[in-house]
Design a protein around this motif. Structure first.
Motif, PDB file in Angstrom:
ATOM      1  N   ILE A 139       0.854  -1.195   0.000  1.00 36.56           N
ATOM      2  CA  ILE A 139       0.000   0.000   0.000  1.00 36.56           C
ATOM      3  C   ILE A 139       0.885   1.238   0.000  1.00 36.56           C
ATOM      4  CG2 ILE A 139      -1.764   1.244   1.291  1.00 36.56           C
ATOM      5  CD1 ILE A 139      -2.361  -1.633   2.563  1.00 36.56           C
ATOM      6  N   THR A 140       0.593   2.169  -0.873  1.00 37.56           N
ATOM      7  CA  THR A 140       1.369   3.401  -0.934  1.00 37.56           C
ATOM      8  C   THR A 140       0.432   4.575  -1.205  1.00 37.56           C
ATOM      9  OG1 THR A 140       3.276   4.487  -1.987  1.00 37.56           O
ATOM     10  CG2 THR A 140       1.862   3.167  -3.419  1.00 37.56           C
ATOM     11  N   ASN A 141       0.821   5.765  -0.713  1.00 31.45           N
ATOM     12  CA  ASN A 141      -0.001   6.964  -0.924  1.00 31.45           C
ATOM     13  C   ASN A 141       0.870   8.216  -0.796  1.00 31.45           C
ATOM     14  OD1 ASN A 141      -2.399   8.237  -1.555  1.00 31.45           O
ATOM     15  ND2 ASN A 141      -3.097   8.370   0.563  1.00 31.45           N
ATOM     16  N   ASP A 142       1.751   8.378  -1.746  1.00 35.33           N
ATOM     17  CA  ASP A 142       2.663   9.523  -1.776  1.00 35.33           C
ATOM     18  C   ASP A 142       1.948  10.692  -2.458  1.00 35.33           C
ATOM     19  OD1 ASP A 142       4.757  11.262  -1.833  1.00 35.33           O
ATOM     20  OD2 ASP A 142       6.087   9.999  -3.032  1.00 35.33           O
ATOM     21  N   ARG A 143       1.128  11.398  -1.675  1.00 28.54           N
ATOM     22  CA  ARG A 143       0.232  12.414  -2.215  1.00 28.54           C
ATOM     23  C   ARG A 143       1.009  13.637  -2.736  1.00 28.54           C
ATOM     24  NH1 ARG A 143      -4.198  14.326   1.371  1.00 28.54           N
ATOM     25  NH2 ARG A 143      -5.354  14.492  -0.585  1.00 28.54           N
ATOM     26  N   ARG A 144       0.748  14.001  -3.987  1.00 32.99           N
ATOM     27  CA  ARG A 144       1.417  15.159  -4.590  1.00 32.99           C
ATOM     28  C   ARG A 144       0.422  16.176  -5.165  1.00 32.99           C
ATOM     29  NH1 ARG A 144       7.152  15.032  -3.730  1.00 32.99           N
ATOM     30  NH2 ARG A 144       7.699  12.822  -3.496  1.00 32.99           N
ATOM     31  N   PHE A 145      -0.774  15.703  -5.551  1.00 30.57           N
ATOM     32  CA  PHE A 145      -1.709  16.572  -6.265  1.00 30.57           C
ATOM     33  C   PHE A 145      -3.062  16.600  -5.550  1.00 30.57           C
ATOM     34  CE2 PHE A 145       1.234  14.828  -9.427  1.00 30.57           C
ATOM     35  CZ  PHE A 145       1.801  16.012  -9.886  1.00 30.57           C
ATOM     36  N   THR A 146      -3.606  17.792  -5.419  1.00 32.04           N
ATOM     37  CA  THR A 146      -4.883  18.011  -4.735  1.00 32.04           C
ATOM     38  C   THR A 146      -6.018  17.312  -5.476  1.00 32.04           C
ATOM     39  OG1 THR A 146      -4.161  20.141  -3.873  1.00 32.04           O
ATOM     40  CG2 THR A 146      -6.534  19.785  -4.041  1.00 32.04           C
ATOM     41  N   ARG A 147      -6.941  16.775  -4.691  1.00 35.40           N
ATOM     42  CA  ARG A 147      -8.147  16.182  -5.239  1.00 35.40           C
ATOM     43  C   ARG A 147      -9.343  16.870  -4.591  1.00 35.40           C
ATOM     44  NH1 ARG A 147      -8.989  11.434  -7.856  1.00 35.40           N
ATOM     45  NH2 ARG A 147     -11.151  10.729  -7.971  1.00 35.40           N
ATOM     46  N   GLN A 148     -10.344  17.220  -5.361  1.00 32.52           N
ATOM     47  CA  GLN A 148     -11.508  17.916  -4.839  1.00 32.52           C
ATOM     48  C   GLN A 148     -12.189  17.059  -3.767  1.00 32.52           C
ATOM     49  OE1 GLN A 148     -14.323  19.092  -7.813  1.00 32.52           O
ATOM     50  NE2 GLN A 148     -15.609  20.242  -6.385  1.00 32.52           N
ATOM     51  N   GLY A 149     -12.480  17.701  -2.628  1.00 34.69           N
ATOM     52  CA  GLY A 149     -13.140  17.006  -1.532  1.00 34.69           C
ATOM     53  C   GLY A 149     -12.210  16.287  -0.578  1.00 34.69           C
ATOM     54  N   LYS A 187       4.168   1.915   2.554  1.00 31.22           N
ATOM     55  CA  LYS A 187       5.329   2.785   2.381  1.00 31.22           C
ATOM     56  C   LYS A 187       4.951   4.056   1.613  1.00 31.22           C
ATOM     57  CE  LYS A 187       6.811   0.188  -1.727  1.00 31.22           C
ATOM     58  NZ  LYS A 187       7.924  -0.619  -2.314  1.00 31.22           N
ATOM     59  N   GLU A 188       5.754   5.076   1.819  1.00 32.17           N
ATOM     60  CA  GLU A 188       5.589   6.367   1.146  1.00 32.17           C
ATOM     61  C   GLU A 188       4.174   6.903   1.372  1.00 32.17           C
ATOM     62  OE1 GLU A 188       8.377   7.528   0.050  1.00 32.17           O
ATOM     63  OE2 GLU A 188       9.390   5.588   0.280  1.00 32.17           O
ATOM     64  N   ILE A 189       3.898   7.280   2.614  1.00 35.43           N
ATOM     65  CA  ILE A 189       2.593   7.822   2.994  1.00 35.43           C
ATOM     66  C   ILE A 189       2.804   9.272   3.431  1.00 35.43           C
ATOM     67  CG2 ILE A 189       0.555   7.538   4.422  1.00 35.43           C
ATOM     68  CD1 ILE A 189       1.111   5.118   2.614  1.00 35.43           C
ATOM     69  N   PHE A 190       2.321  10.220   2.626  1.00 37.24           N
ATOM     70  CA  PHE A 190       2.578  11.633   2.903  1.00 37.24           C
ATOM     71  C   PHE A 190       1.349  12.482   2.606  1.00 37.24           C
ATOM     72  CE2 PHE A 190       6.837   9.955   2.021  1.00 37.24           C
ATOM     73  CZ  PHE A 190       7.534  10.435   3.127  1.00 37.24           C
ATOM     74  N   ALA A 191       1.221  13.585   3.352  1.00 38.13           N
ATOM     75  CA  ALA A 191       0.241  14.615   3.023  1.00 38.13           C
ATOM     76  C   ALA A 191       0.798  15.498   1.914  1.00 38.13           C
ATOM     77  CB  ALA A 191      -0.073  15.450   4.256  1.00 38.13           C
ATOM     78  N   ILE A 192      -0.105  16.236   1.254  1.00 40.17           N
ATOM     79  CA  ILE A 192       0.338  17.139   0.185  1.00 40.17           C
ATOM     80  C   ILE A 192       0.970  18.394   0.771  1.00 40.17           C
ATOM     81  CG2 ILE A 192      -0.447  18.612  -1.718  1.00 40.17           C
ATOM     82  CD1 ILE A 192      -2.611  16.519  -2.263  1.00 40.17           C
ATOM     83  N   SER A 193       0.292  18.993   1.751  1.00 46.30           N
ATOM     84  CA  SER A 193       0.730  20.275   2.297  1.00 46.30           C
ATOM     85  C   SER A 193       1.111  20.116   3.764  1.00 46.30           C
ATOM     86  CB  SER A 193      -0.386  21.317   2.159  1.00 46.30           C
ATOM     87  OG  SER A 193      -0.004  22.531   2.775  1.00 46.30           O
ATOM     88  N   THR A 194       2.381  20.335   4.080  1.00 46.62           N
ATOM     89  CA  THR A 194       2.840  20.283   5.466  1.00 46.62           C
ATOM     90  C   THR A 194       3.464  21.588   5.918  1.00 46.62           C
ATOM     91  OG1 THR A 194       4.997  19.403   4.776  1.00 46.62           O
ATOM     92  CG2 THR A 194       3.269  17.797   5.299  1.00 46.62           C
TER      93      THR A 194
END
Length: 574
Positions: free
Chosen positions: A70-80, A110-117
């Motif tokens: 499972i990975t979620n390296d967030r880079r781009f905004t998604r509406q909602g 691995k690679e689990i990040f928020a877009i804006s920190t």
């Protein structure tokens, strides 16, 4: 009872949203089929922007997830979706009932990040590999929480904050109780977290929690600028009935907290036992405010305390907006070693604090208690029957009317593994304990997730039996000791071996040559070589396997000297 399987080697883009429930008897299983690497669920690269979580379980139950990556390296905004959050798996209860039965096993996250920190402080950063959250209870008779969760054999790395995190928002006044307003019956077992931005595991407001056999490696990491860069191996907040045992905390980093494992504020009945911590930036013991019955016992601590404000023992009244003393703090039978020219402080600000039967060893150049502060807030501070070796604060030792100032006889002081902190036979720590004073029995012993937990301690770190009705050894080791005997009144460096590490042979330097007897033991205490009436100053190492040994020299006058020897291959380059 259905199984939903993903093909090995394939990547699945978007969010896996669980929209049906199973049960404990017939769960819905999400897993894999076929050969190849684990199938990947990637929540970040979806068309239209990244999802907050790669997997969302909202108001569903009876779920098993296994064998997935499972990975979620967030880079781009998604509406909602919220840019300031990021999860691998998000289990969310915002309904009006209890959600039961979740199993997460053999997952790679691995690679689990928020877009804006940017601009977010530590508390505002909401990121985790696995996140379990229940919202506030506001209606009597419809109290909600998440219950019966096991997370085991998972590998979690490179998360913006925590590896695994649970939260419950509590209850409105008059709604729920001590257990309904917490998540319940959580087991975290045999997981490995590596380079997480915060703590490896952070149970918040959990009623009954067992944390065992995990390895927390480099929590508080800053290898990515989006990481929180602060954490402890495990971090307990607002919990009831916790046992954390057989865990390893290695290389903990951060400017605050960042201890091997720490007890934050608002907990009751937390026991940390049989754990090994090493190279923690903050220190060994951290107990914050408003706790009752917080215990560290039979742990091994090696080189914990790297920061300028590092503390071997830290008990604080900090409880968020208030200052509330923690009552009944127990620190006993721990084996502590501080080397590498480190120095730590001691800060005790609590009510009824009991520190006894510990071994505190400060190697040459190190100091424990460089600054020692006592701020008693009720009750007593009971310090007794601890063994001190090296530079230990007088303000601490002076309160101990049964102090022992001796070398404890660790089999391998400075070793970066627990076995080095066995005691040799003849140790001055043998059978010198005082009785455990006032510690209550663990109320959930033998029940539910604690079926294998005894009411009181029954064995030491190494599995040797402990009978609290009899004198035991100080520190975390209560075994019979290793076969070699150490003359603890002798100067440790009186026997010199060189070169050390050695390959084929090493020279013996001692003023009392020739020796009556020369013996070599491995780290298990087994005799591997012996010579009598030795006229030579050379030890033949050619037949010895690479590893660590203890060389024991007995002089004509009967004096005994010991020194550690490391044997390496002839082609080894240090």
């Amino acid at each position: 009872g259905d199984s939903i399987l993903f093909k090995g080697g394939d990547t699945f883009i978007g969010q896996l949203r669980v929209n049906s429930s199973g049960s404990a008897e017939m769960p819905i299983i999400y897993g894999r089929y076929g050969s190849g690497p684990k199938p990947v669920i990637d929540g970040a690269r979806a068309e239209g922007g990244a999802y907050t979580s790669a997997i969302l379980i909202r108001n569903q139950e009876g779920i098993v997830m296994e064998g997935l990556s499972i990975t979620n390296d967030r880079r781009f905004t998604r509406q909602g979706e919220n840019d300031q959050e990021g999860y691998g798996i998000f289990v969310h209860n915002d309904g009006d009932k209890i959600m039961r039965y979740f199993r997460f096993r053999d997952l790679t996250i691995k690679e689990i990040f928020a877009i804006s920190t940017n601009g977010l402080d530590f508390d505002a950063l909401t990121v985790a590999g696995i996140y379990l959250r229940s919202e506030k209870n506001s209606t009597r008779g419809k109290e909600k929480h998440i219950r019966d969760v096991i997370v085991e054999n998972c590998y979690i790395t490179h998360t913006g904050k925590f590896g695994i995190w649970s939260q419950h928002a509590g209850g409105d006044p008059g709604i729920g109780n001590d257990s309904l307003n917490r998540n319940m019956d959580f087991i975290f077992r045999d997981n490995h977290t590596f380079e997480t931005g915060g703590s490896g595991i952070t149970p918040g407001r959990t009623y009954n929690c067992l944390v065992e056999g995990n390895t927390f490696e480099y929590p508080g990491s800053d290898v990515d600028p989006r990481m929180a860069a602060r954490g402890s191996g495990a971090w307990f907040f607002g919990c009831r009935n916790v046992v954390a045992q057989y865990n390893k905390s290695l290389h903990i980093r951060g400017p605050k907290d960042s201890y091997g494992m720490h007890i934050d504020f608002g907990n009751k009945y937390v026991i940390l036992q049989y754990n090994y911590s090493e190279d923690s930036e903050g220190g060994f013991v951290e107990i914050l405010g408003n706790n009752t019955y917080a215990t560290y016992r039979y742990n091994v601590s090696v080189n914990d305390g790297l920061r300028e404000d590092a503390r071997t023992f830290w008990i604080s009244s900090f409880a968020g907006q208030n200052r509330i003393a923690s009552d009944s703090n127990y620190i006993y039978n721990n084996s502590i070693y501080l080397g590498d020219n480190l120095d730590t402080d001691i800060f005790l600000q609590g009510a009824n604090t009991f520190i006894f039967n510990n071994i505190l060893y400060a190697a040459s150049g190190a100091e424990i208690g460089q600054e020692t502060t006592f701020k008693q807030m009720g009750g007593q501070v009971y310090i007794k029957a601890n063994l001190y070796h090296g530079r230990i604060a007088d303000r601490l030792t002076g309160k101990d009317n049964q102090a022992i100032f001796e070398n404890p006889g660790y089999t391998e002081p400075g070793a970066l593994y627990a076995k080095g902190y066995h005691l040799v036979k003849g140790s001055p720590a043998e059978k010198k304990s005082v009785n455990v004073f006032g510690e209550p029995v663990f109320p959930m012993a033998g029940k539910r997730i604690f079926e294998n937990i005894t009411e009181k301690v029954s064995f030491d770190y190494f599995g040797n039996p402990v009978n609290l009705s009899e004198p035991t050894s100080l520190g975390a080791s209560n075994g019979e000791g290793f076969a070699y005997v150490m003359n603890l009144s002798s100067k440790e460096q009186a026997l010199r071996l060189y070169p050390n590490p050695a390959t084929v042979q090493c020279h013996i330097d001692h003023p009392d040559l020739p020796l009556l007897k020369l013996e070599v033991y491995n780290v298990s205490g087994k005799l591997v070589k012996a010579t009598y009436n030795s006229q030579t100053s050379i030890l033949d190492c050619s037949g010895m396997k690479p590893g660590q040994y203890i060389v024991r020299a007995i002089t004509i006058s009967g004096r005994v000297f010991n020194q550690r020897l490391i044997k390496v291959e002839a082609n080894h380059v240090d």
